[in-house]
Write a protein that holds these residues in place. Sequence first.
Motif, mmCIF file in Angstrom:
data_model
loop_
_atom_site.group_PDB
_atom_site.id
_atom_site.type_symbol
_atom_site.label_atom_id
_atom_site.label_comp_id
_atom_site.label_asym_id
_atom_site.label_seq_id
_atom_site.Cartn_x
_atom_site.Cartn_y
_atom_site.Cartn_z
ATOM 1 N N ILE A 569 0.838 -1.476 -0.021
ATOM 2 C CA ILE A 569 -0.075 0.262 -0.326
ATOM 3 C C ILE A 569 1.006 0.915 0.238
ATOM 4 C CG2 ILE A 569 -1.612 1.839 0.988
ATOM 5 C CD1 ILE A 569 -2.974 -1.091 2.234
ATOM 6 N N ASN A 570 1.900 1.520 1.144
ATOM 7 C CA ASN A 570 2.456 2.604 1.331
ATOM 8 C C ASN A 570 3.632 2.884 -0.293
ATOM 9 O OD1 ASN A 570 1.385 3.175 3.421
ATOM 10 N ND2 ASN A 570 3.598 2.018 4.352
ATOM 11 N N ILE B 175 3.092 -10.683 12.905
ATOM 12 C CA ILE B 175 3.314 -9.463 11.853
ATOM 13 C C ILE B 175 4.593 -9.036 12.113
ATOM 14 C CG2 ILE B 175 0.627 -8.519 11.952
ATOM 15 C CD1 ILE B 175 1.739 -6.238 14.177
ATOM 16 N N ALA B 176 5.599 -8.898 11.149
ATOM 17 C CA ALA B 176 6.889 -8.207 11.059
ATOM 18 C C ALA B 176 6.230 -6.618 11.116
ATOM 19 C CB ALA B 176 7.819 -8.955 9.888
ATOM 20 N N ILE B 177 7.524 -5.790 11.656
ATOM 21 C CA ILE B 177 7.394 -4.382 11.689
ATOM 22 C C ILE B 177 8.741 -4.026 11.834
ATOM 23 C CG2 ILE B 177 6.820 -2.381 13.218
ATOM 24 C CD1 ILE B 177 4.747 -4.421 15.421
ATOM 25 N N GLY B 178 9.051 -3.282 10.812
ATOM 26 C CA GLY B 178 10.691 -2.593 10.184
ATOM 27 C C GLY B 178 10.839 -1.581 11.401
ATOM 28 N N PHE B 183 5.043 1.857 11.344
ATOM 29 C CA PHE B 183 3.714 0.906 10.502
ATOM 30 C C PHE B 183 2.695 1.849 11.037
ATOM 31 C CE2 PHE B 183 3.793 -3.563 10.218
ATOM 32 C CZ PHE B 183 2.220 -3.933 10.209
ATOM 33 N N GLN B 184 2.917 1.920 9.589
ATOM 34 C CA GLN B 184 1.469 2.985 9.440
ATOM 35 C C GLN B 184 1.406 3.281 7.565
ATOM 36 O OE1 GLN B 184 1.942 7.281 10.717
ATOM 37 N NE2 GLN B 184 3.474 6.198 11.912
ATOM 38 N N ASP B 221 -0.751 2.457 15.756
ATOM 39 C CA ASP B 221 -1.205 4.025 15.676
ATOM 40 C C ASP B 221 -1.584 4.463 17.349
ATOM 41 O OD1 ASP B 221 -3.559 6.289 14.827
ATOM 42 O OD2 ASP B 221 -1.417 6.197 14.334
ATOM 43 N N SER B 222 -2.432 4.296 17.379
ATOM 44 C CA SER B 222 -2.790 4.731 19.031
ATOM 45 C C SER B 222 -1.509 4.287 20.090
ATOM 46 C CB SER B 222 -3.827 3.268 19.770
ATOM 47 O OG SER B 222 -3.691 2.410 19.772
#
Lengths: 642, 400
Positions: A569-570, B175-178, B183-184, B221-222
């Motif tokens: 998406i990004n 999930i993989a978060i860089g 992450f948005q 996000d929160s």
Amino acid sequence: MKRLPRVLSVVVLLVPVLILGQTTRRFDVKLTPDKQIVHVLNRLTFGARPGDASEVRRIGVERWIDLQLHPERIPENPVLEARVEPLASLKLQTWEINEKYAPPQPISIRRPIQPASILSPLQISKLRDGGTVEERREILMSLAPDVRGELLLTLPPQAIEGLTELQDEAAKARTAQQQAQQAERRRLNPPLNELLTPDQQRQVRSGTDQEKLAIINSLDPQKRQQVLRVLGQQNLLQGLPALRREAMALARPQDLVNGELIENKLYRAIYSNHQLEEVLVDFWLNHFNVYNGKAQGRILLTSYERDAIRPYVFGRFKEMLLATARHPAMLIYLDNINSQAPRDDASLPFAPNQQPPRRPGLNENYGRELMELHTLGVDGGYTQDDVVAVARAFTGWTVAEPARYAEFNFNGNMHDRKEKIVLEHKLPPGRGEQDGIDVIDILAHHPSTAKFISKKLAQRFVADDPPQSLIDRMSATFTRTDGDLRAVLQTMFSSIEFSSEAAAQSKLKSPLEIVVSSVRALNADAVDTFALAQRIADLGQPLYGKVEPTGYPNTGESWASTAGILGRINFATDLTAGRVPGVKPDMSRFNFKLPAVVATELLGSAPSAATIESIEKGIQGKEVTPSMLATIVLSSPEFQRR
Amino acid sequence: MLTRRYFIKSSAVVMAGFGVAPSWLARAAGPGEGRGKILISIFQRGAADGLNIVVPFFEKRYYDIRPSIAVPAPGKQNGAIDLDGRFGLHPQLQPLKPFWDSGQLAIVHAAGSPEGNRSHFEAQDQMESGTPGRTMEDGWLNRALQPATPSTSPVRAVAMGAKMPRTLRGNRNAIAIGDLQQFQARDQGVASILESMYASSSDAQMSAQGKGTFDAMKMIDSINRTPYTPANGAQYVGEFGNALRGIARLIKSDAGLEVAFADIGGWDHHSNENGQLPGLLNQFGSSLAAFARDMGDRMQDIVLVTMSEFGRTAAEDGNAGTDHGHGNAMFVLGGPVNGGKVFGTWPGLEPEQLFQKRDLEVTTDFRAVLSELVRGHVGQPAESVFPGYKPGDPLGLLKA
């Protein structure tokens, strides 16, 4: 006028549905002509561009496929030729690349002092191996201070144990040496604020491409090199490919070679009219995977793709197999260059202060992967004994001067001369290089190979889990034609399974495919593909960068991940907003068009009702730009599939 | 249709865009809620040199076979930090000493895979699968998770890094978060339209993937909205530190994290080990210590374990470095840990005591360590997490 075929296709669809009472799509139900066009573009190319569908319709699907199978009959895209022309390393032989793109010499002040030149062997021994504190102090204090300073840099810690004033001296000498090295580094590569005025610095950091170009071109040659080097390191030259390459050639020439290979791949995927050939080069390089991060892989891949893969993608499998077996890139990647006939010596004694002796011997890596990954497949019917026998057959297949000429060389001294039995074939003793050639022959003709290769091709082009009926027919063609890959492809493309409802839109696009198909769907102009390559790597598929010999998977399943969707998406958001350096999409062609129209153009066919509804509901009351609409379509579940 | 000009940006709309807020949001709100047990796996990629990290300074042989790269004994300059009179920590791991002293840090030496595979990627794959000798499609930490329920957090299994490691691949959603901050979606308006599109798509697989993504995005996000300062003056170092900081933040936001993963590369020191290992250990030790300091009392709920695909040769090579080896040291850090001890049977460094006459032997299977932690901390039996493995006598790594 268009309603009649649609009614017919609905009827054709419904008949099996009504009979079976299921809604699963089938491999024996053929796609409508319109859907075939979309499907064939999805599978034989890296994604349809505007106008591609009309072209296929005009020529006719079968004739278009036939042309793609004979790319010499298709004139190439002049834009492609313009883009790859400056990639100088692509045309060179490996030895030429090693010469022209040798890494720069490391910075050193001068040769470190040799203890033997100022101390006697007895003195050295006392310093290293157990002289008393007094003895060592005496030796060291007998030297002139500057000589002692240099010597202290080379001595192990136990030489100055217990001698605090000398430890301080050593620390000072080390600091002084580091400072001298840093000063030298700065002299050779000054930072930007010593080379440019503040105004110039601002422009060169954050100005437009034109401004950057103007400033760099205004500098004298030496300053130009120094400035380019800094800008290259800070990644500020994307979108200015010629300068970016020049900077890389100065700082990291070997990375430039790899970079040009990657650029070439992406330019071809985006612009080439010989799309099937490019898809096949990608498939086969993956099948015979070599990693660009191991040893000389970075340099050898250029020749490997050009000389051992590309010429054979429409030819005979056996010839490609042999070409990869002999290529230095493969022999180094899978460690065959170190593989030697096992010796009969008993193990050597373990002497103190020496590493355990490395007994040269057989390396099974290539032998195993040749059967497991390149030919028979893991269930193809070979045993551990076969792995050893194949490895023994290939002993001596090595590389002469890997860092310079990197040429295939058969070394008889490393070769295992004894008899071998490979898959029940007896290889008589003493035939040298012929052993390996015979093994290639045996493997290429083994029935499991025909099945394994056919299945992999079917996975890439038809479905993640292709029907056995198709694999069997392709495999029969493989056997009958002695591994003629064009013939096998023809069997596959003319099959009902290929053009079936079950095949269409069933595969998930890989990162390479989603990025390139997005660029092609937008008909964007790519003048520098460096940033695109980075995005593909970020999505999980660094090009030529697969460490494991299995290569990247042909099944789309493996690319499904939650982080993957956000990444895609990004990427779409950045691409349509013109924020991917080097790629310029022209979004004006979507001005004033309704969402359904934009979606149909980008997807190649009408989107699902759910998709259109979501878009129309979501944009209610919002200001919607063409970029936003295009982003939504390129991120949709439909566009993720091909 | 394209006429109105205002643009809805309110996060409330983004969050509660679909009527009732999801149940995990409500759950995360309660105090003490979402404070379950957490297991963290850290992978040192490249074969870390266990013998120079946890130094057997009591062995004279160690100094014989490593003349230029051995870590000096405690008390000498740049000497090891004495742990128990036999083993010491590399001096750069000083930040971890307080946790040894307080009983939160345990070490298992001569641990690893019984297989003698010295290929980095194969050995990594097999260790991450939890199955020496073969590679599975999924990883041990994913198998250690219970099946999801409607109230399971979308961020219960997190790998810090751009790619999903094999350790966390599998049937349970992970999930993989860089980078938590990154992450948005770049464009929230687009994201909410896509969320609805994926939810209503007939493509079942894409729909499920989409749901996981968007749920995680909203949650993170929160979390990102609350600015974060590490507690107790903890200072994270480098990229590895950043990853641990991300995990700490997720834990403190009571988001329902159950398992996490991070890796740190660069351990493959074939030459000039003394020039490379100290810097790397500085990042490694400081960041682990920072994490423990930052978490403070919450370490009661946390167990962190480190591993590497294999160790390095007992003797140094000809380039002041080491080659691929076998047995290695694992760290176990956490409140529930029986710390202040070096576990495992020390095999010795004499030639006949070495594996293939070159490497430290493996006397404790890494699965013994991991299965004990999984059983004692998360509550899953060993057999389902490590197929084909029968645990022996427990090591006693966790307090009863």
